[in-house]
Design an enzyme around this catalytic site. Structure first.
Site, mmCIF file in Angstrom:
data_model
loop_
_atom_site.group_PDB
_atom_site.id
_atom_site.type_symbol
_atom_site.label_atom_id
_atom_site.label_comp_id
_atom_site.label_asym_id
_atom_site.label_seq_id
_atom_site.Cartn_x
_atom_site.Cartn_y
_atom_site.Cartn_z
ATOM 1 N N CYS A 51 0.867 -1.182 0.000
ATOM 2 C CA CYS A 51 0.000 0.000 0.000
ATOM 3 C C CYS A 51 0.901 1.227 0.000
ATOM 4 O O CYS A 51 1.669 1.455 0.942
ATOM 5 C CB CYS A 51 -0.922 0.019 1.216
ATOM 6 S SG CYS A 51 -1.810 1.585 1.382
ATOM 7 N N CYS B 276 0.498 3.536 3.000
ATOM 8 C CA CYS B 276 1.134 2.998 4.214
ATOM 9 C C CYS B 276 2.650 3.191 4.144
ATOM 10 O O CYS B 276 3.282 3.494 5.156
ATOM 11 C CB CYS B 276 0.787 1.517 4.390
ATOM 12 S SG CYS B 276 -0.900 1.260 4.981
ATOM 13 N N HIS C 228 -4.093 1.789 8.163
ATOM 14 C CA HIS C 228 -4.663 1.325 6.904
ATOM 15 C C HIS C 228 -6.147 1.004 7.046
ATOM 16 O O HIS C 228 -6.531 0.132 7.823
ATOM 17 C CB HIS C 228 -3.932 0.079 6.394
ATOM 18 C CG HIS C 228 -4.424 -0.343 5.040
ATOM 19 N ND1 HIS C 228 -3.966 0.234 3.873
ATOM 20 C CD2 HIS C 228 -5.378 -1.228 4.662
ATOM 21 C CE1 HIS C 228 -4.597 -0.295 2.843
ATOM 22 N NE2 HIS C 228 -5.454 -1.189 3.293
ATOM 23 N N HIS D 284 -6.770 2.655 0.253
ATOM 24 C CA HIS D 284 -6.489 3.209 1.573
ATOM 25 C C HIS D 284 -7.258 4.539 1.550
ATOM 26 O O HIS D 284 -6.959 5.398 0.695
ATOM 27 C CB HIS D 284 -4.976 3.407 1.733
ATOM 28 C CG HIS D 284 -4.530 3.955 3.061
ATOM 29 N ND1 HIS D 284 -3.432 3.439 3.749
ATOM 30 C CD2 HIS D 284 -4.992 4.967 3.822
ATOM 31 C CE1 HIS D 284 -3.258 4.128 4.877
ATOM 32 N NE2 HIS D 284 -4.189 5.074 4.944
ATOM 33 N N HIS E 56 -8.802 7.950 1.264
ATOM 34 C CA HIS E 56 -8.161 9.258 1.073
ATOM 35 C C HIS E 56 -9.172 10.286 0.587
ATOM 36 O O HIS E 56 -9.947 10.040 -0.320
ATOM 37 C CB HIS E 56 -6.965 9.176 0.108
ATOM 38 C CG HIS E 56 -7.247 8.537 -1.221
ATOM 39 N ND1 HIS E 56 -7.487 7.187 -1.372
ATOM 40 C CD2 HIS E 56 -7.316 9.068 -2.480
ATOM 41 C CE1 HIS E 56 -7.685 6.919 -2.663
ATOM 42 N NE2 HIS E 56 -7.598 8.041 -3.353
ATOM 43 N N HIS F 209 -9.635 13.736 -1.251
ATOM 44 C CA HIS F 209 -8.984 14.715 -2.130
ATOM 45 C C HIS F 209 -9.418 16.121 -1.724
ATOM 46 O O HIS F 209 -10.603 16.360 -1.484
ATOM 47 C CB HIS F 209 -9.424 14.518 -3.590
ATOM 48 C CG HIS F 209 -9.041 13.208 -4.188
ATOM 49 N ND1 HIS F 209 -7.935 13.059 -4.981
ATOM 50 C CD2 HIS F 209 -9.607 11.979 -4.124
ATOM 51 C CE1 HIS F 209 -7.847 11.798 -5.380
ATOM 52 N NE2 HIS F 209 -8.856 11.116 -4.876
#
Lengths: 142, 142
Positions: free
Chosen positions: A4, A7, A46, A98, A100, A102
């Site tokens: 990942c 990570c 994660h 994972h 996220h 934006h």
């Protein structure tokens, strides 16, 4: 989590242009921006999808997201607007699994666009029926 | 706030297909969905832009947003993904100037699209310089 990239960034094994970091979340510039200044805000732990994220961490992630939006607005990038975007699931364009958020600056006449079939104009009855179906699903726990 | 359709919905002066409501936020179906089940989550108090929203209300709004995403996932709409989207400022496609988070279900092959100039591939040095400019703007208060 093996393989990942986010990570790896959190662990310091991959490089990132970091803007913010605390115990539970961090924010850095994406290498594939829609505009200069395009940030991601991620939980350090994660979590592959939004439903894996506990509400406390999610709320903190959003607090930091608001701060990043404000920082973009106040920075000398001179942006005129900000979008927040989160993709949860492959069908929703999630690429890195994972979580996220934006956060990206917008400028009049930039090339970011969204499109959809805007012809759909459901009736009030149709909307009420869908609302009822979603209400029924509330409170179901994973 | 006069002439705000979302304030009218909150005040019960305009109809909406409501899915969730508490003291500070509510969620209802938009009349212009990208897909059936497209929800908005709004603060009940009129806040025209993200920077007007206090962090506590923003965090609560995001908690409810997570719950709405989960409800969509568990509903019999059988969606395969969910997007969150928030437009802050006219340059970012904000249409109604009362903060609203879009939460919409996604289906493989649906017609929602995002587009941008994906050719921009900044160097690490460029990213580091932009990160520094955003970091400098953190902590500035309105």
């Amino acid at each position: 989590m093996e393989d990942c990239v986010f990570c790896d960034i959190v662990a310091g094994k991959a490089s990132a242009s970091m803007v913010y970091e605390d115990e539970t979340v961090c924010s850095f510039l994406t290498i594939g921006p829609v505009n200069p200044g395009h940030l991601l805000v991620i939980p350090k732990q994660h979590k592959s999808s939004l439903s894996d994220l506990d509400e406390e961490t999610g709320m903190h992630l959003f607090k930091v997201t608001m701060q990043m939006a404000k920082a973009l607005r106040h920075s000398d990038l001179q942006c005129e607007g900000v979008n927040l975007f989160l993709a949860d699931g492959e069908a929703a364009f999630q690429d890195v699994f994972h979580v996220h958020m934006h956060v990206f600056p917008r400028f009049q006449g930039d090339q970011f666009k969204v499109d959809a079939n805007w012809e759909i104009k459901p009736s009030r009855q149709e909307l009420d029926e869908i609302a009822e179906r979603i209400r029924r699903a509330q409170g179901i726990r994973t």
